[in-house]
Design an enzyme around this catalytic site. Sequence first.
Site, mmCIF file in Angstrom:
data_model
loop_
_atom_site.group_PDB
_atom_site.id
_atom_site.type_symbol
_atom_site.label_atom_id
_atom_site.label_comp_id
_atom_site.label_asym_id
_atom_site.label_seq_id
_atom_site.Cartn_x
_atom_site.Cartn_y
_atom_site.Cartn_z
ATOM 1 N N SER A 142 0.826 -1.206 0.000
ATOM 2 C CA SER A 142 0.000 0.000 0.000
ATOM 3 C C SER A 142 0.861 1.257 0.000
ATOM 4 O O SER A 142 1.988 1.259 0.530
ATOM 5 C CB SER A 142 -0.875 -0.016 1.252
ATOM 6 O OG SER A 142 -1.356 1.260 1.538
ATOM 7 N N TYR A 146 -1.972 -0.411 10.088
ATOM 8 C CA TYR A 146 -2.212 -0.938 8.743
ATOM 9 C C TYR A 146 -0.935 -0.824 7.894
ATOM 10 O O TYR A 146 -0.494 -1.802 7.283
ATOM 11 C CB TYR A 146 -3.367 -0.171 8.084
ATOM 12 C CG TYR A 146 -3.545 -0.473 6.613
ATOM 13 C CD1 TYR A 146 -3.958 -1.734 6.187
ATOM 14 C CD2 TYR A 146 -3.303 0.495 5.636
ATOM 15 C CE1 TYR A 146 -4.117 -2.018 4.838
ATOM 16 C CE2 TYR A 146 -3.461 0.221 4.291
ATOM 17 C CZ TYR A 146 -3.870 -1.038 3.898
ATOM 18 O OH TYR A 146 -4.020 -1.314 2.559
HETATM 19 N N1 LIG Z 1 -8.481 -0.048 -2.281
HETATM 20 C C1 LIG Z 1 -7.410 0.675 -2.011
HETATM 21 O O1 LIG Z 1 -7.424 1.919 -2.132
HETATM 22 C C2 LIG Z 1 -6.137 0.001 -1.580
HETATM 23 C C3 LIG Z 1 -4.990 0.806 -1.437
HETATM 24 C C4 LIG Z 1 -3.805 0.194 -1.022
HETATM 25 C C5 LIG Z 1 -3.756 -1.161 -0.787
HETATM 26 N N2 LIG Z 1 -4.891 -1.908 -0.911
HETATM 27 C C6 LIG Z 1 -4.796 -3.335 -0.621
HETATM 28 O O2 LIG Z 1 -5.292 -4.064 -1.719
HETATM 29 C C7 LIG Z 1 -5.910 -5.267 -1.278
HETATM 30 C C8 LIG Z 1 -7.327 -5.334 -1.794
HETATM 31 O O3 LIG Z 1 -8.018 -4.184 -1.318
HETATM 32 P P1 LIG Z 1 -9.530 -3.904 -1.637
HETATM 33 O O4 LIG Z 1 -9.689 -2.427 -1.733
HETATM 34 O O5 LIG Z 1 -10.007 -4.779 -2.726
HETATM 35 O O6 LIG Z 1 -10.170 -4.339 -0.240
HETATM 36 P P2 LIG Z 1 -11.427 -5.283 0.081
HETATM 37 O O7 LIG Z 1 -11.636 -5.174 1.535
HETATM 38 O O8 LIG Z 1 -12.573 -4.935 -0.816
HETATM 39 O O9 LIG Z 1 -10.896 -6.702 -0.328
HETATM 40 C C9 LIG Z 1 -10.260 -7.575 0.562
HETATM 41 C C10 LIG Z 1 -11.064 -8.856 0.587
HETATM 42 O O10 LIG Z 1 -10.347 -9.758 1.410
HETATM 43 C C11 LIG Z 1 -11.257 -10.426 2.246
HETATM 44 N N3 LIG Z 1 -10.522 -10.798 3.462
HETATM 45 C C12 LIG Z 1 -10.126 -9.996 4.481
HETATM 46 N N4 LIG Z 1 -9.469 -10.718 5.407
HETATM 47 C C13 LIG Z 1 -9.443 -11.988 4.955
HETATM 48 C C14 LIG Z 1 -8.928 -13.190 5.455
HETATM 49 N N5 LIG Z 1 -8.292 -13.240 6.630
HETATM 50 N N6 LIG Z 1 -9.077 -14.316 4.735
HETATM 51 C C15 LIG Z 1 -9.727 -14.299 3.543
HETATM 52 N N7 LIG Z 1 -10.264 -13.179 3.015
HETATM 53 C C16 LIG Z 1 -10.115 -12.045 3.719
HETATM 54 C C17 LIG Z 1 -12.381 -9.460 2.499
HETATM 55 O O11 LIG Z 1 -13.593 -10.124 2.800
HETATM 56 C C18 LIG Z 1 -12.456 -8.694 1.175
HETATM 57 O O12 LIG Z 1 -13.424 -9.254 0.320
HETATM 58 C C19 LIG Z 1 -5.801 -5.260 0.234
HETATM 59 O O13 LIG Z 1 -4.664 -6.000 0.600
HETATM 60 C C20 LIG Z 1 -5.609 -3.798 0.560
HETATM 61 O O14 LIG Z 1 -4.925 -3.638 1.785
HETATM 62 C C21 LIG Z 1 -6.066 -1.355 -1.318
#
Ligand SMILES: NC(=O)c1ccc[n+]([C@@H]2O[C@H](COP(=O)([O-])OP(=O)(O)OC[C@H]3O[C@@H](n4cnc5c(N)ncnc54)[C@H](O)[C@@H]3O)[C@@H](O)[C@H]2O)c1
Length: 358
Positions: free
Chosen positions: A152, A177
């Site tokens: 991130s 985080y």
């Molecule tokens: N969206 C953003 O702006 C952003 C920015 C930087 C990093 N990220 C990273 O990208 C990745 C995806 O983000 P996103 O925005 O799609 O988030 P999201 O929360 O929509 O997707 C994450 C998914 O993982 C599932 N999950 C969480 N913990 C889990 C576990 N222990 N076992 C199995 N499933 C689990 C959740 O149910 C969810 O559906 C994450 O790692 C997030 O930290 C996202």
Amino acid sequence: MLTKNIDLENKRVLVTGAAGFIGSGLTTQLLTRYKNITILGIDNMNDYYDVGIKEDRLKRIDQVSEGRFSLIRDSIANRDTVDKIFRDFRPDVVVNLAAQAGVRYSIENPDAYIESNMLGFYNILEACRHSYDEENRKDGYNGVLHLVYASSSSVYGSNKKIPYSVEDKVDNPVSLYAATKKSNELFAHAYSKLYGIPSTGLRFFTVYGPAGRPDMAYFGFTNKLVKGETIRIFNFGNCKRDFTYVDDIVEGVINVMQKSPDENENGVKYNVYNIGNNDPVNLLDFVDILQQELIAAGVLPQDYDFEAHKELVPMQPGDVEITYADVTALQQDFGFKPATDLRSGLKRFAAWYKEYYG
Ligand SMILES: NC(=O)c1ccc[n+]([C@@H]2O[C@H](COP(=O)([O-])OP(=O)(O)OC[C@H]3O[C@@H](n4cnc5c(N)ncnc54)[C@H](O)[C@@H]3O)[C@@H](O)[C@H]2O)c1
């Protein structure tokens, strides 16, 4: 440009967090693009935000899957489940997107971050490591060819230098985080060195788009404006973010998946990239375009008094003033950089919101 060394056609891909915002977009796109790909998703479907949106994303995956996608509803923190997946499915490529996301929630519920982001990621690494064991390498299976995982932009913490570059020192996380995401990169480096797992970490910069995450500012703003409530704009609107459209993130991930890193100067098959829009936008401008597009899509009425519904407030703990990606490495290695302009992206978000919520 790098030469890609993994053809995703005929591959088995494990996507963790497959019902998530980015994971579902990635899965849908992979299934659409590669007719002979098989994808196994794992998602614990937790209720950090509306599970209905996750179910809806899964329906969209089903529409293109033609039997090539299945989902395990369990946690990556469950070691037995993860080990069984690797034993039975034998993934060629692993994309770890499952995580407890969100900066503010890590103040409220730190346990969730340790469980999913630390223990969960460790389980994935251990399973990748054992995919190379003699007893698992049979019938042409050679173990995991590439582990791609979400990091991130928050790892840049209180860095003063912008744009943020992967060359910058990132030892100043300002939220739990961010600390878990930086730890993921460190874990991956150690495992790549020790067990030869080729890994690439991707530092995403504020991702937005249709079927996005309700906990993120643009979505929360929309919900509030619809209810006639007042939105609070942090740091008096003087926040700049690289808002990155989800399709650009997915395109970046697909590019990266196809190139497992060569050994670097330390003999480690390890890489990290930024994926961001490389064009920071002031939060006030962002919100202004958002409300215009919400009006255009019929989410808000034509005569909506936006000025009466916004309040400028100070910074929140854990937030940083400006995040902005240097994507030179991504461009050099893959000839790709995010390009969707904010208005087009928000237009698509507004159209989805109208359709989903009516
Ligand atoms: N969206 C953003 O702006 C952003 C920015 C930087 C990093 N990220 C990273 O990208 C990745 C995806 O983000 P996103 O925005 O799609 O988030 P999201 O929360 O929509 O997707 C994450 C998914 O993982 C599932 N999950 C969480 N913990 C889990 C576990 N222990 N076992 C199995 N499933 C689990 C959740 O149910 C969810 O559906 C994450 O790692 C997030 O930290 C996202």
